[in-house]
Design a protein around this motif. Structure first.
Motif, short mmCIF file in Angstrom:
data_model
loop_
_atom_site.label_atom_id
_atom_site.label_comp_id
_atom_site.label_asym_id
_atom_site.label_seq_id
_atom_site.Cartn_x
_atom_site.Cartn_y
_atom_site.Cartn_z
N ILE A 115 0.85 -1.27 0.04
CA ILE A 115 0.09 -0.10 0.01
C ILE A 115 0.58 1.04 0.06
O ILE A 115 1.84 1.51 0.84
N THR A 116 0.61 2.15 -1.01
CA THR A 116 1.25 3.27 -1.12
C THR A 116 0.27 4.63 -0.81
O THR A 116 -0.99 4.29 -0.92
N LYS A 117 0.64 5.89 -0.96
CA LYS A 117 -0.12 6.81 -1.07
C LYS A 117 -1.17 6.92 -2.20
O LYS A 117 -2.25 7.46 -2.47
N ARG A 118 -0.72 6.11 -3.38
CA ARG A 118 -1.53 6.04 -4.77
C ARG A 118 -2.42 5.07 -4.62
O ARG A 118 -3.15 4.92 -5.36
N THR A 119 -2.59 4.07 -3.56
CA THR A 119 -3.34 3.03 -3.77
C THR A 119 -4.76 3.62 -3.46
O THR A 119 -5.35 4.20 -2.32
N LYS A 120 -5.54 2.99 -4.20
CA LYS A 120 -7.06 3.35 -4.61
C LYS A 120 -7.97 2.35 -4.18
O LYS A 120 -9.02 2.51 -3.43
N ALA A 121 -7.59 1.03 -4.66
CA ALA A 121 -8.90 0.04 -4.24
C ALA A 121 -7.91 -1.28 -4.22
O ALA A 121 -6.68 -1.37 -4.59
N ASP A 133 -10.44 -14.44 0.55
CA ASP A 133 -10.27 -14.10 2.07
C ASP A 133 -11.21 -12.82 2.38
O ASP A 133 -10.61 -11.90 2.56
N VAL A 134 -12.48 -12.77 2.57
CA VAL A 134 -13.24 -11.72 2.71
C VAL A 134 -12.73 -10.78 3.84
O VAL A 134 -12.60 -9.61 3.82
N GLU A 135 -12.82 -11.50 5.06
CA GLU A 135 -12.60 -10.86 6.36
C GLU A 135 -11.33 -10.16 6.17
O GLU A 135 -11.23 -8.95 6.65
N ALA A 136 -10.29 -10.77 5.94
CA ALA A 136 -8.92 -10.25 5.83
C ALA A 136 -8.80 -8.93 5.13
O ALA A 136 -8.18 -7.89 5.43
N VAL A 137 -9.26 -8.90 3.84
CA VAL A 137 -9.32 -8.06 2.92
C VAL A 137 -10.17 -6.88 3.33
O VAL A 137 -9.76 -5.61 3.55
N LYS A 138 -11.32 -7.21 4.02
CA LYS A 138 -12.03 -5.92 4.34
C LYS A 138 -11.35 -5.20 5.46
O LYS A 138 -11.47 -4.03 5.44
N LYS A 139 -10.92 -5.88 6.23
CA LYS A 139 -10.09 -5.22 7.48
C LYS A 139 -8.99 -4.38 7.03
O LYS A 139 -8.96 -3.10 7.39
N ILE A 140 -8.31 -4.65 5.96
CA ILE A 140 -7.11 -3.73 5.36
C ILE A 140 -7.96 -2.67 4.78
O ILE A 140 -7.50 -1.64 4.53
N ALA A 141 -8.94 -2.84 3.92
CA ALA A 141 -9.81 -1.94 3.12
C ALA A 141 -10.16 -0.85 4.01
O ALA A 141 -10.05 0.59 3.86
N ARG A 142 -10.75 -1.27 5.15
CA ARG A 142 -11.17 -0.42 6.07
C ARG A 142 -10.20 0.66 6.71
O ARG A 142 -10.26 1.54 6.81
N LYS A 143 -9.12 -0.10 7.27
CA LYS A 143 -7.75 0.51 7.73
C LYS A 143 -7.39 1.53 7.14
O LYS A 143 -7.11 2.66 7.35
N TYR A 144 -7.31 1.31 5.65
CA TYR A 144 -6.58 2.52 4.56
C TYR A 144 -7.53 2.93 3.74
O TYR A 144 -7.22 3.85 2.96
N ASN A 145 -8.89 2.81 3.85
CA ASN A 145 -9.78 3.75 3.32
C ASN A 145 -9.77 3.33 1.79
O ASN A 145 -9.60 4.28 0.91
#
Ligand code: PLP
Length: 365
Positions: A115-121, A133-145
């Motif tokens: 993940i960098t400043k440019r990461t969008k999705a 792996d839904v739970e793991a990916v959702k957690k990261i997405a939430r943390k980094y918006n």
């Protein structure tokens, strides 16, 4: 010959197409609207937007989520090229993460370091019919918006905790190509619960015009519309999808029971809480197997069994992606798996007798 894939078109599809052809409305029309409603209901989402391919669905989804030039999108190198190409089509960079050797989906523990400043999705793929792996990916997405765009092009009807594939992130994308679990010849669909995303996707598939105000152009768009001819096929295929998937699951179960104790052959796993719909039944042929994978392919063919290799090379080893700076050795698991993987026939037209023959043939080696 037992084929590796075969579309199943019945009288229902033929009659439905004939009706559309005789109706005088053959481009996007009422059948597309009906197909969208039924598909959304099937997935359990509020909205569905039909397009003319899975690639178009991914492109629409990335656009709707605001991915643009200079952004980065995290995905897997072990997938069909369309996953990564759709990211490049939006001017963004596919940032690969190595895969897990058991599910072949990307390893969520390796996402954060990319993940960098440019990461969008994040763009996870439900490879071969099993959800990521839904739970793991959702957690990261939430943390980094970050947005999650799910490539469910191989997973129509797959489930995690009784929820359908395509519904776990912001937008889910499907393909209805001829060999997928259900088909419209060529076709695609996005599903989402957010009205804004559905509206942007509709605009994007229609030259950037909103459906209400024609000839007013808000942004770049494409012609990604589905025809009513394709939608009519899709409606009939959707009715049959559950029964198609049940046969795939039955075939996979018998294959696994027959093949699970062979040295050097690793059968696919189904994770707890997941419903795998076996778009592909992929085994790994390791060095410990009696013959090489290529010999097994040849031998199977001589016995009338079609096999296929998905995918013979991970994306980062192709010149197209090496231009982005990727090098050999960067994703060792994907590289190793691509040398071992082999898909065996599992589709609904493969009979129990065929399956037993496949097992006997492989065991006979
Ligand atoms: C089939 C597929 C696509 C693209 O779908 P098309 O309808 O062929 O454009 C994208 N991603 C994956 C994983 C696929 O299997």
């Amino acid at each position: 010959m037992i084929n590796i894939a075969q579309p199943i078109i019945g009288e229902e599809e033929i009659e439905a197409v004939e009706k559309v052809l005789k109706s005088g409305m053959i481009a996007q029309g009422p059948k597309v609207v009906e197909f969208e409603k039924r598909f959304a209901k099937f997935c359990g989402t509020k909205y569905a937007v039909a397009v003319n391919s899975g690639t178009a669905a991914l492109h629409c989804a990335l656009y709707a989520c605001g991915v643009k030039t200079g952004d980065e999108v995290i995905t897997t190198p072990f997938t069909f090229v369309a996953t990564a190409n759709a990211i490049i089509m939006q001017g963004a960079k596919p940032v690969f993460v190595d895969i897990l050797p058991d599910t072949f989906n990307f390893d969520p523990t390796r996402i954060e370091e990319k993940i960098t400043k440019r990461t969008k999705a994040i763009l996870p793929v439900d490879l071969f019919g099993q959800i990521y792996d839904v739970e793991a990916v959702k957690k990261i997405a939430r943390k980094y918006n970050l947005k999650i765009i799910e490539d469910a092009c191989q997973a129509h009807g797959a489930e995690y905790k009784n929820k359908k594939a395509g519904t776990f992130g912001d937008i889910g994308c499907f393909s209805f190509y001829a060999t997928k679990n259900m088909t419209t010849g060529e076709g695609g669909m996005i599903v989402t619960n957010k009205k804004g995303y559905a509206e942007l996707a509709k605009r994007f598939r229609h030259h950037g015009q909103s459906e209400k105000t024609r000839y007013q152009y808000f942004d770049l768009g494409y012609n990604y519309r589905m025809t009513d001819i394709a939608a009519a096929i899709g409606i009939e295929q959707l009715r049959k999808l559950d029964s198609f998937n049940e046969k795939r699951i039955r075939n996979a179960k018998i294959l696994t029971e027959g093949l699970e104790n062979i040295k050097g052959l690793i059968v696919p796993i189904v994770k707890k809480g997941y419903k795998h719909v076996f778009h592909q039944y992929a085994v790994r042929i390791t060095d410990e197997f009696k013959v090489t994978r290529d010999k097994l392919v040849e031998y199977s063919k001589s016995k009338g069994i079609g096999t296929a290799i998905f995918y013979p090379k991970p994306l980062h080893l192709h010149p197209h992606f090496q231009k982005l700076g990727y090098k050999k050795g960067e994703f060792p698991v994907a590289e190793k798996v691509s040398k071992e993987i082999l898909s065996l026939p599992v589709h609904p037209l493969v009979s129990e007798r065929d399956i037993k023959f496949i097992i006997r043939t492989i065991k006979g080696i």
